[in-house]
Design a protein around this motif. Structure first.
Motif, PDB file in Angstrom:
ATOM      1  N   GLN A 203       0.716   3.538  -1.999  1.00 32.18           N
ATOM      2  CA  GLN A 203       1.249   3.783  -0.977  1.00 32.18           C
ATOM      3  C   GLN A 203       2.169   3.083  -0.378  1.00 32.18           C
ATOM      4  O   GLN A 203       2.962   3.830   0.396  1.00 32.18           O
ATOM      5  CB  GLN A 203      -0.051   4.537  -0.050  1.00 32.18           C
ATOM      6  CG  GLN A 203      -1.017   5.820   0.135  1.00 32.18           C
ATOM      7  CD  GLN A 203      -0.590   7.323  -0.688  1.00 32.18           C
ATOM      8  OE1 GLN A 203       0.854   6.922   0.809  1.00 32.18           O
ATOM      9  NE2 GLN A 203      -0.591   8.417  -1.182  1.00 32.18           N
ATOM     10  N   GLU A 204       1.742   2.311  -0.118  1.00 34.18           N
ATOM     11  CA  GLU A 204       2.746   1.075   0.110  1.00 34.18           C
ATOM     12  C   GLU A 204       3.664   0.953  -0.068  1.00 34.18           C
ATOM     13  O   GLU A 204       5.401   1.218  -0.017  1.00 34.18           O
ATOM     14  CB  GLU A 204       2.118  -0.160   0.975  1.00 34.18           C
ATOM     15  CG  GLU A 204       2.703  -1.779   1.690  1.00 34.18           C
ATOM     16  CD  GLU A 204       1.939  -2.283   1.140  1.00 34.18           C
ATOM     17  OE1 GLU A 204       2.790  -3.200   1.402  1.00 34.18           O
ATOM     18  OE2 GLU A 204       0.393  -2.659   1.728  1.00 34.18           O
ATOM     19  N   TRP A 205       3.622   0.493  -1.735  1.00 32.06           N
ATOM     20  CA  TRP A 205       4.673   0.459  -2.717  1.00 32.06           C
ATOM     21  C   TRP A 205       5.633   1.344  -2.866  1.00 32.06           C
ATOM     22  O   TRP A 205       6.602   1.048  -3.181  1.00 32.06           O
ATOM     23  CB  TRP A 205       4.572  -0.678  -3.892  1.00 32.06           C
ATOM     24  CG  TRP A 205       2.890  -1.708  -3.533  1.00 32.06           C
ATOM     25  CD1 TRP A 205       3.597  -2.454  -2.255  1.00 32.06           C
ATOM     26  CD2 TRP A 205       2.846  -2.557  -4.426  1.00 32.06           C
ATOM     27  NE1 TRP A 205       2.617  -3.342  -2.585  1.00 32.06           N
ATOM     28  CE2 TRP A 205       2.009  -3.338  -3.701  1.00 32.06           C
ATOM     29  CE3 TRP A 205       2.944  -2.422  -5.579  1.00 32.06           C
ATOM     30  CZ2 TRP A 205       1.056  -4.791  -4.186  1.00 32.06           C
ATOM     31  CZ3 TRP A 205       1.311  -3.270  -6.258  1.00 32.06           C
ATOM     32  CH2 TRP A 205       1.365  -4.972  -6.177  1.00 32.06           C
ATOM     33  N   ILE A 206       5.101   2.139  -3.352  1.00 31.69           N
ATOM     34  CA  ILE A 206       5.842   3.871  -3.491  1.00 31.69           C
ATOM     35  C   ILE A 206       6.696   3.899  -2.480  1.00 31.69           C
ATOM     36  O   ILE A 206       6.273   4.987  -1.744  1.00 31.69           O
ATOM     37  CB  ILE A 206       5.600   4.593  -4.725  1.00 31.69           C
ATOM     38  CG1 ILE A 206       4.943   4.200  -5.275  1.00 31.69           C
ATOM     39  CG2 ILE A 206       6.754   5.663  -4.884  1.00 31.69           C
ATOM     40  CD1 ILE A 206       4.396   4.663  -6.255  1.00 31.69           C
ATOM     41  N   SER A 207       7.379   3.470  -1.638  1.00 33.00           N
ATOM     42  CA  SER A 207       8.158   3.816  -0.387  1.00 33.00           C
ATOM     43  C   SER A 207       9.401   2.903  -0.029  1.00 33.00           C
ATOM     44  O   SER A 207       9.876   2.417  -1.073  1.00 33.00           O
ATOM     45  CB  SER A 207       7.355   4.163   0.681  1.00 33.00           C
ATOM     46  OG  SER A 207       7.744   2.866   0.962  1.00 33.00           O
ATOM     47  N   TYR A 208      10.259   3.639   0.604  1.00 33.97           N
ATOM     48  CA  TYR A 208      11.822   2.992   1.425  1.00 33.97           C
ATOM     49  C   TYR A 208      11.115   1.534   2.218  1.00 33.97           C
ATOM     50  O   TYR A 208      12.032   0.914   2.622  1.00 33.97           O
ATOM     51  CB  TYR A 208      12.776   4.052   2.169  1.00 33.97           C
ATOM     52  CG  TYR A 208      13.031   5.052   0.607  1.00 33.97           C
ATOM     53  CD1 TYR A 208      13.494   4.883  -0.169  1.00 33.97           C
ATOM     54  CD2 TYR A 208      11.548   6.340   0.893  1.00 33.97           C
ATOM     55  CE1 TYR A 208      14.087   5.898  -0.915  1.00 33.97           C
ATOM     56  CE2 TYR A 208      12.492   7.198  -0.011  1.00 33.97           C
ATOM     57  CZ  TYR A 208      13.413   6.753  -1.272  1.00 33.97           C
ATOM     58  OH  TYR A 208      13.606   8.530  -1.417  1.00 33.97           O
ATOM     59  N   ASP A 209      10.277   1.604   3.240  1.00 29.98           N
ATOM     60  CA  ASP A 209       9.724   0.955   4.132  1.00 29.98           C
ATOM     61  C   ASP A 209       9.794  -0.711   3.506  1.00 29.98           C
ATOM     62  O   ASP A 209       9.457  -1.120   2.039  1.00 29.98           O
ATOM     63  CB  ASP A 209       8.717   0.644   4.145  1.00 29.98           C
ATOM     64  CG  ASP A 209       8.032   1.909   4.685  1.00 29.98           C
ATOM     65  OD1 ASP A 209       8.677   2.633   5.526  1.00 29.98           O
ATOM     66  OD2 ASP A 209       7.064   2.756   4.394  1.00 29.98           O
ATOM     67  N   GLU A 210      11.019  -1.698   4.334  1.00 31.49           N
ATOM     68  CA  GLU A 210      10.232  -2.874   3.565  1.00 31.49           C
ATOM     69  C   GLU A 210      10.216  -3.411   5.564  1.00 31.49           C
ATOM     70  O   GLU A 210      10.980  -3.038   6.182  1.00 31.49           O
ATOM     71  CB  GLU A 210      11.863  -3.528   3.802  1.00 31.49           C
ATOM     72  CG  GLU A 210      11.801  -2.937   1.961  1.00 31.49           C
ATOM     73  CD  GLU A 210      11.360  -3.922   0.854  1.00 31.49           C
ATOM     74  OE1 GLU A 210      10.694  -4.753   0.897  1.00 31.49           O
ATOM     75  OE2 GLU A 210      11.478  -2.340  -0.347  1.00 31.49           O
ATOM     76  N   PRO A 211       9.222  -4.299   4.808  1.00 30.82           N
ATOM     77  CA  PRO A 211       8.502  -5.646   4.248  1.00 30.82           C
ATOM     78  C   PRO A 211       7.665  -4.760   3.234  1.00 30.82           C
ATOM     79  O   PRO A 211       7.282  -3.444   4.354  1.00 30.82           O
ATOM     80  CB  PRO A 211       8.238  -6.718   4.475  1.00 30.82           C
ATOM     81  CG  PRO A 211       8.377  -6.297   5.689  1.00 30.82           C
ATOM     82  CD  PRO A 211       9.079  -5.286   6.852  1.00 30.82           C
ATOM     83  N   LYS A 212       7.382  -5.443   2.822  1.00 31.00           N
ATOM     84  CA  LYS A 212       6.192  -4.972   1.557  1.00 31.00           C
ATOM     85  C   LYS A 212       4.690  -5.787   1.890  1.00 31.00           C
ATOM     86  O   LYS A 212       5.020  -6.581   1.009  1.00 31.00           O
ATOM     87  CB  LYS A 212       6.038  -4.159   0.203  1.00 31.00           C
ATOM     88  CG  LYS A 212       7.401  -3.114   0.640  1.00 31.00           C
ATOM     89  CD  LYS A 212       7.279  -2.091  -0.850  1.00 31.00           C
ATOM     90  CE  LYS A 212       8.196  -1.548  -1.281  1.00 31.00           C
ATOM     91  NZ  LYS A 212       8.949  -0.665  -0.341  1.00 31.00           N
ATOM     92  N   PRO A 213       3.932  -5.894   3.220  1.00 29.35           N
ATOM     93  CA  PRO A 213       2.996  -6.955   3.298  1.00 29.35           C
ATOM     94  C   PRO A 213       2.377  -7.281   1.966  1.00 29.35           C
ATOM     95  O   PRO A 213       2.003  -8.428   1.453  1.00 29.35           O
ATOM     96  CB  PRO A 213       2.329  -5.977   4.408  1.00 29.35           C
ATOM     97  CG  PRO A 213       3.144  -4.936   5.070  1.00 29.35           C
ATOM     98  CD  PRO A 213       3.688  -4.501   4.017  1.00 29.35           C
ATOM     99  N   THR A 214       1.516  -6.704   1.450  1.00 30.89           N
ATOM    100  CA  THR A 214       0.957  -6.889  -0.087  1.00 30.89           C
ATOM    101  C   THR A 214       1.425  -7.351  -1.203  1.00 30.89           C
ATOM    102  O   THR A 214       0.981  -8.459  -1.198  1.00 30.89           O
ATOM    103  CB  THR A 214      -0.271  -5.624  -0.358  1.00 30.89           C
ATOM    104  OG1 THR A 214       0.978  -5.124  -0.945  1.00 30.89           O
ATOM    105  CG2 THR A 214      -1.101  -5.302   0.900  1.00 30.89           C
ATOM    106  N   LEU A 215       2.900  -7.387  -1.213  1.00 33.24           N
ATOM    107  CA  LEU A 215       3.270  -7.141  -2.298  1.00 33.24           C
ATOM    108  C   LEU A 215       3.794  -9.228  -2.025  1.00 33.24           C
ATOM    109  O   LEU A 215       3.715  -9.995  -2.267  1.00 33.24           O
ATOM    110  CB  LEU A 215       4.483  -6.244  -2.605  1.00 33.24           C
ATOM    111  CG  LEU A 215       4.908  -6.811  -3.889  1.00 33.24           C
ATOM    112  CD1 LEU A 215       4.116  -6.699  -4.966  1.00 33.24           C
ATOM    113  CD2 LEU A 215       6.496  -5.645  -4.637  1.00 33.24           C
ATOM    114  N   GLU A 216       4.248  -8.357  -0.673  1.00 29.79           N
ATOM    115  CA  GLU A 216       4.817 -10.317  -0.304  1.00 29.79           C
ATOM    116  C   GLU A 216       3.314 -11.272  -0.381  1.00 29.79           C
ATOM    117  O   GLU A 216       3.627 -11.880  -0.761  1.00 29.79           O
ATOM    118  CB  GLU A 216       5.493 -10.223   1.326  1.00 29.79           C
ATOM    119  CG  GLU A 216       6.507  -9.358   1.576  1.00 29.79           C
ATOM    120  CD  GLU A 216       6.783  -9.388   2.690  1.00 29.79           C
ATOM    121  OE1 GLU A 216       6.186 -10.245   3.761  1.00 29.79           O
ATOM    122  OE2 GLU A 216       8.448  -9.349   3.181  1.00 29.79           O
ATOM    123  N   ALA A 217       2.223 -11.072   0.325  1.00 28.10           N
ATOM    124  CA  ALA A 217       1.256 -11.493  -0.739  1.00 28.10           C
ATOM    125  C   ALA A 217       1.227 -12.017  -1.803  1.00 28.10           C
ATOM    126  O   ALA A 217       0.831 -13.673  -1.855  1.00 28.10           O
ATOM    127  CB  ALA A 217       0.171 -11.184   0.897  1.00 28.10           C
TER     128      ALA A 217
END
Length: 324
Positions: A122-136
């Motif tokens: 839900q977080e990663w398949i999106s246009y939103d930036e940043p993606k907190p979990t991917l950054e972590a």
């Protein structure tokens, strides 16, 4: 004999202009067809890497739990500033302070785990930036690589185990690849870990491990150059000329059920952008077809494809204008 010659000339010009105008309208109403690259199924075939050598993954493990991964992410997020400072300029005297993070990474990473990143769809398949979990996850890997490099000479066993944990994290990201960002991060972690493990093999004189690692890395690099970069550059671009040139391609790839899923997902997200901008030579037909395709894919049996379509369909013009 010819009557009013100026009148005839004007009439002919009107007919020519009308025909040209109708032809332009008709062309603008048609979707752009895929080009030769887009029609080649080899370009969207599933991405594959060989099984990594034991030197890269170490002993088999039973698999990581989503709870272990979430715990690691939370620890990283709580200590983000300190970990970023270590990843940039940490020294060997700082290693004891980051040991809990490295232990959490080792616990979360497993060579046998599949689907462990699906909860983040839900977080990663999106246009939103940043993606907190991917950054972590990226920060955890960066910290681990620096820690392993710092301890290469003083504690090669610790360095090797840390490189292997980072490699397994990259392998997991590659296996579950939901988006291009995730795919590229996984490939980078594998590349950096293998580079470190090759240095350790050179230090210890382990020629067999060095050869196995070099062989794997050559195939990883070939995959990146020949498969990942050519596709990502065509799908994820915001350059107008590239958008126009690949409008027909992304329309085709989004619908292709035999295509590598990460390229389908990225193509669907590209269709969301195409709704607002088809580039200088794109057509209204491209934009209309993008809408129709997304409407159909919202009910796709693959829930990740359906999620991508919903995200693309709900992209607003204001959100599009903020994309980078």
């Amino acid at each position: 004999m010819y009557g009013n010659l100026p009148g005839w000339i004007i009439s002919v010009l009107i007919v020519i202009a009308t025909v040209a105008g109708l032809a332009w309208i008709e062309r603008r109403s048609r979707p752009t067809p895929p080009d030769d690259f887009g029609q080649n199924p080899a370009h969207v075939a599933p991405l594959e890497l060989p099984e990594p050598p034991p030197a890269a993954v170490g002993s088999p493990s039973p698999g990581a739990s989503p709870e272990a991964l979430q715990s690691m992410i939370q620890q990283v997020q709580r200590r983000r500033d300190a970990l970023e400072a270590f990843a940039k300029a940490g020294t060997i005297t700082d290693l004891p302070g980051i040991e809990p993070i490295l232990q959490a990474l080792t616990s979360a990473a497993s060579a046998d785990a599949n689907g462990i990143f699906l909860p983040f769809a839900q977080e990663w398949i999106s246009y939103d930036e940043p993606k907190p979990t991917l950054e972590a996850l990226e920060l955890a890997g960066n910290v681990a690589v620096r820690a392993a490099l710092l301890s290469r000479h003083s504690d090669p066993d610790f360095a090797a185990s840390t490189f292997r944990a980072t490699f397994r994290l990259g392998q997991q990201l590659f296996r579950d690849r939901l988006t291009c960002q995730q795919l590229e991060l996984g490939l980078r972690f594998m590349a950096e870990s293998v580079a470190g493990l090759k240095r350790l093999a050179q230090d210890s004189g382990d020629a067999a491990a060095l050869d196995q690692l070099a062989s794997f890395d050559a195939q990883r690099l070939a995959l990146v150059r020949n498969r990942v970069v050519p596709m990502a550059s065509r799908i994820r671009t915001l350059d107008g000329r590239m958008v126009s040139a690949n409008a027909g391609n992304v329309l085709r790839w989004a619908r292709d059920r035999s295509a590598e899923r990460v390229w389908r997902i990225e193509s669907i997200l590209a269709l969301g952008r195409l709704r607002y901008f088809a580039g200088p030579t794109g057509t209204l037909g491209d934009q209309r077809q993008a809408n129709r395709t997304l409407d159909a894919l919202e009910n796709d049996p693959d829930p990740l494809i359906a999620l991508a379509a919903r995200r693309a369909r709900s992209l607003t013009i204001d959100q599009y204008r903020r994309l980078r």
